[in-house]
Design a protein around this motif. Structure first.
Motif, mmCIF file in Angstrom:
data_model
loop_
_atom_site.group_PDB
_atom_site.id
_atom_site.type_symbol
_atom_site.label_atom_id
_atom_site.label_comp_id
_atom_site.label_asym_id
_atom_site.label_seq_id
_atom_site.Cartn_x
_atom_site.Cartn_y
_atom_site.Cartn_z
ATOM 1 N N GLY A 7 -96.952 149.867 -3.254
ATOM 2 C CA GLY A 7 -95.955 150.101 -4.292
ATOM 3 C C GLY A 7 -96.582 150.170 -5.675
ATOM 4 N N VAL A 8 -97.551 149.300 -5.928
ATOM 5 C CA VAL A 8 -98.250 149.302 -7.218
ATOM 6 C C VAL A 8 -98.968 150.618 -7.431
ATOM 7 N N GLN A 9 -99.641 151.107 -6.387
ATOM 8 C CA GLN A 9 -100.381 152.364 -6.523
ATOM 9 C C GLN A 9 -99.453 153.555 -6.707
ATOM 10 N N ILE A 10 -98.321 153.542 -6.020
ATOM 11 C CA ILE A 10 -97.335 154.614 -6.198
ATOM 12 C C ILE A 10 -96.868 154.636 -7.654
ATOM 13 N N LYS A 11 -96.595 153.473 -8.191
ATOM 14 C CA LYS A 11 -96.137 153.375 -9.579
ATOM 15 C C LYS A 11 -97.211 153.855 -10.554
ATOM 16 N N GLU A 12 -98.468 153.419 -10.301
ATOM 17 C CA GLU A 12 -99.564 153.816 -11.190
ATOM 18 C C GLU A 12 -99.781 155.331 -11.174
ATOM 19 N N LEU A 13 -99.757 155.924 -9.980
ATOM 20 C CA LEU A 13 -99.937 157.379 -9.880
ATOM 21 C C LEU A 13 -98.774 158.117 -10.530
ATOM 22 N N ARG A 14 -97.563 157.636 -10.284
ATOM 23 C CA ARG A 14 -96.381 158.276 -10.856
ATOM 24 C C ARG A 14 -96.468 158.291 -12.380
ATOM 25 N N GLY A 18 -96.993 161.306 -15.214
ATOM 26 C CA GLY A 18 -95.808 161.459 -16.046
ATOM 27 C C GLY A 18 -94.578 161.857 -15.256
ATOM 28 N N ILE A 19 -94.458 161.333 -14.038
ATOM 29 C CA ILE A 19 -93.321 161.660 -13.168
ATOM 30 C C ILE A 19 -92.331 160.494 -13.191
ATOM 31 N N SER A 20 -91.076 160.795 -13.353
ATOM 32 C CA SER A 20 -90.061 159.744 -13.328
ATOM 33 C C SER A 20 -89.743 159.364 -11.887
ATOM 34 N N GLN A 21 -89.114 158.212 -11.714
ATOM 35 C CA GLN A 21 -88.704 157.808 -10.365
ATOM 36 C C GLN A 21 -87.745 158.825 -9.762
ATOM 37 N N GLN A 22 -86.881 159.372 -10.601
ATOM 38 C CA GLN A 22 -85.905 160.357 -10.130
ATOM 39 C C GLN A 22 -86.601 161.625 -9.628
ATOM 40 N N GLU A 23 -87.647 162.058 -10.359
ATOM 41 C CA GLU A 23 -88.400 163.244 -9.931
ATOM 42 C C GLU A 23 -89.169 162.978 -8.644
ATOM 43 N N LEU A 24 -89.718 161.787 -8.531
ATOM 44 C CA LEU A 24 -90.511 161.446 -7.361
ATOM 45 C C LEU A 24 -89.661 161.392 -6.094
ATOM 46 N N CYS A 25 -88.469 160.842 -6.195
ATOM 47 C CA CYS A 25 -87.656 160.612 -4.998
ATOM 48 C C CYS A 25 -86.742 161.778 -4.638
ATOM 49 N N ARG A 26 -86.702 162.832 -5.473
ATOM 50 C CA ARG A 26 -85.780 163.947 -5.225
ATOM 51 C C ARG A 26 -85.951 164.518 -3.820
ATOM 52 N N ASP A 27 -84.858 164.585 -3.054
ATOM 53 C CA ASP A 27 -84.814 165.108 -1.680
ATOM 54 C C ASP A 27 -85.642 164.270 -0.708
ATOM 55 N N ILE A 28 -86.050 163.055 -1.133
ATOM 56 C CA ILE A 28 -86.836 162.189 -0.246
ATOM 57 C C ILE A 28 -86.072 160.898 0.054
ATOM 58 N N CYS A 29 -85.661 160.202 -0.999
ATOM 59 C CA CYS A 29 -84.914 158.951 -0.835
ATOM 60 C C CYS A 29 -84.172 158.667 -2.137
ATOM 61 N N LEU A 56 -96.985 163.396 -4.809
ATOM 62 C CA LEU A 56 -97.944 162.933 -5.822
ATOM 63 C C LEU A 56 -99.279 163.679 -5.761
ATOM 64 N N GLY A 57 -99.454 164.509 -4.735
ATOM 65 C CA GLY A 57 -100.659 165.328 -4.645
ATOM 66 C C GLY A 57 -101.896 164.591 -4.183
ATOM 67 N N VAL A 58 -101.716 163.535 -3.357
ATOM 68 C CA VAL A 58 -102.864 162.795 -2.826
ATOM 69 C C VAL A 58 -102.747 162.698 -1.315
ATOM 70 N N ASP A 59 -103.870 162.389 -0.660
ATOM 71 C CA ASP A 59 -103.862 162.172 0.775
ATOM 72 C C ASP A 59 -103.207 160.825 1.080
ATOM 73 N N MET A 60 -102.529 160.738 2.196
ATOM 74 C CA MET A 60 -101.851 159.498 2.587
ATOM 75 C C MET A 60 -102.834 158.336 2.692
ATOM 76 N N ASN A 61 -104.084 158.632 3.085
ATOM 77 C CA ASN A 61 -105.093 157.577 3.215
ATOM 78 C C ASN A 61 -105.406 156.906 1.880
ATOM 79 N N TYR A 62 -105.101 157.581 0.797
ATOM 80 C CA TYR A 62 -105.331 157.010 -0.532
ATOM 81 C C TYR A 62 -104.616 155.672 -0.652
ATOM 82 N N PHE A 63 -103.407 155.596 -0.081
ATOM 83 C CA PHE A 63 -102.627 154.364 -0.145
ATOM 84 C C PHE A 63 -103.021 153.385 0.965
ATOM 85 N N LEU A 64 -103.204 153.913 2.171
ATOM 86 C CA LEU A 64 -103.483 153.041 3.306
ATOM 87 C C LEU A 64 -104.799 152.290 3.152
ATOM 88 N N GLU A 65 -105.838 152.978 2.661
ATOM 89 C CA GLU A 65 -107.132 152.324 2.487
ATOM 90 C C GLU A 65 -107.066 151.212 1.447
#
Length: 309
Positions: A7-14, A18-29, A56-65
């Motif tokens: 969650g911290v990394q998602i917030k930092e990348l967002r 310069g992406i808002s929470q609303q932009e990030l979650c559109r059509d996702i959740c 966010l334009g990153v590989d999923m492993n970016y978060f998992l690792e």
């Protein structure tokens, strides 16, 4: 497992993009769901994490690792430096980097330890010429994989490829060729090959081993497969070496015109890649072919004069 770090990394990348929470979650959740993930109250499912990573334009492993490895930024920087040292064939620097990180807690287990063992094996062979130590380290690295006997990761395949290449350099060609066959089988089992350069490396080194073993037809076939991969994926990496390999095969088959053409292509690619060594070797081969052609043209002329006298 530090689930909140995702969650911290998602917030930092967002925020970085310069992406808002609303932009990030559109059509996702929902926005409230993203807010709870970022605060660490909820963990995203695999499907949701994949869709967020794409946004966010990153590989999923970016978060998992990052969940399992603290200081991932430091680890990635070290691995990048190791990779660059290997590409430049700066084995002394490779040795220095490996020895510096050998006792680092970030590199004492898991995938990072596996990669460090791989690089250590390379410098032991290249600097010290210690074949047995290098093979022992490579086998230890391979034993650390989490895959089965039927499935292999791309990293494991690359480590196995290094082992096969060492056997090729030692002219233990039957052993090496057997390994290359296994490697191609492992690669073809992968649902997706993400590192396209890996397949090109395999084709080139397999072709080279077959050439040294006198199997010219098979060597040419695998070099052609490598060139096809380069073209289809628009990759210059390895193309010069593959053209050079084809030039050598045609030279040994006395197909001088074909041989010269492929050496010319190798020289052109090497110039683009700023590979002075390959460029020099290709130009040298073209000169030898030119000299041989001059000698062949002179032979009938001298013979004709001799008969006339």
């Amino acid at each position: 497992m530090q689930e909140s770090s995702i969650g911290v990394q998602i917030k930092e990348l967002r925020k970085h993009f310069g992406i808002s929470q609303q932009e990030l979650c559109r059509d996702i959740c929902s926005q409230s769901f993203i807010s709870r993930i970022e605060s660490g109250d909820l963990s995203p499912s695999a499907d949701l994490l994949y869709r967020l990573s794409m946004r966010l334009g990153v590989d999923m492993n970016y978060f998992l690792e990052s969940v399992y490895v603290p200081r991932m930024d430091y680890v990635q920087e070290v691995l990048l430096q190791l990779s660059e040292s290997l590409k430049k064939k700066n084995y002394e620097q490779l040795k220095e980097l490996v020895n510096h990180e050998r006792r680092n807690p970030l590199f004492i287990q898991g995938k990072n330890r596996q990669q460090l063992l791989w690089y250590e094996a390379i410098y032991f062979y290249k600097i010290h010429g210690d074949f047995h130590r290098a093979i022992m380290l490579l086998d230890e690295a391979l034993s650390m994989g989490h895959t089965t006997l039927k499935s292999h990761s791309e990293k494991e395949i690359e480590i196995y490829l290094t082992k096969a290449n060492i056997y090729t350099e030692r002219k233990e060609l039957n052993e090496a060729i057997s390994m290359y066959k296994d490697i191609l089988t492992y690669l073809h089992r992968l649902p997706v090959i993400r590192d396209k350069e890996l397949l090109i490396k395999v084709y080139y080194n397999y072709s080279r081993s077959l050439y040294l073993n006198g199997e010219l037809g098979e060597s040419l076939l695998f070099a052609q497969n490598g060139i096809r991969e380069c073209r289809e994926n628009r990759i210059l990496y390895g193309m010069g070496e593959l053209y050079f390999q084809m030039g050598r095969v045609y030279r040994d088959q006395s197909e001088n015109e074909l041989s010269k053409g492929f050496f010319e292509k190798a020289a052109m690619v090497s110039q683009l890649m700023e590979d002075e060594n390959l460029k020099r070797m290709s130009e040298s081969q073209m000169e030898h072919i030119g000299e041989a052609e001059l000698c062949l043209r002179d032979v009938p002329f001298r013979h004709h004069n001799k008969e006339g006298i």
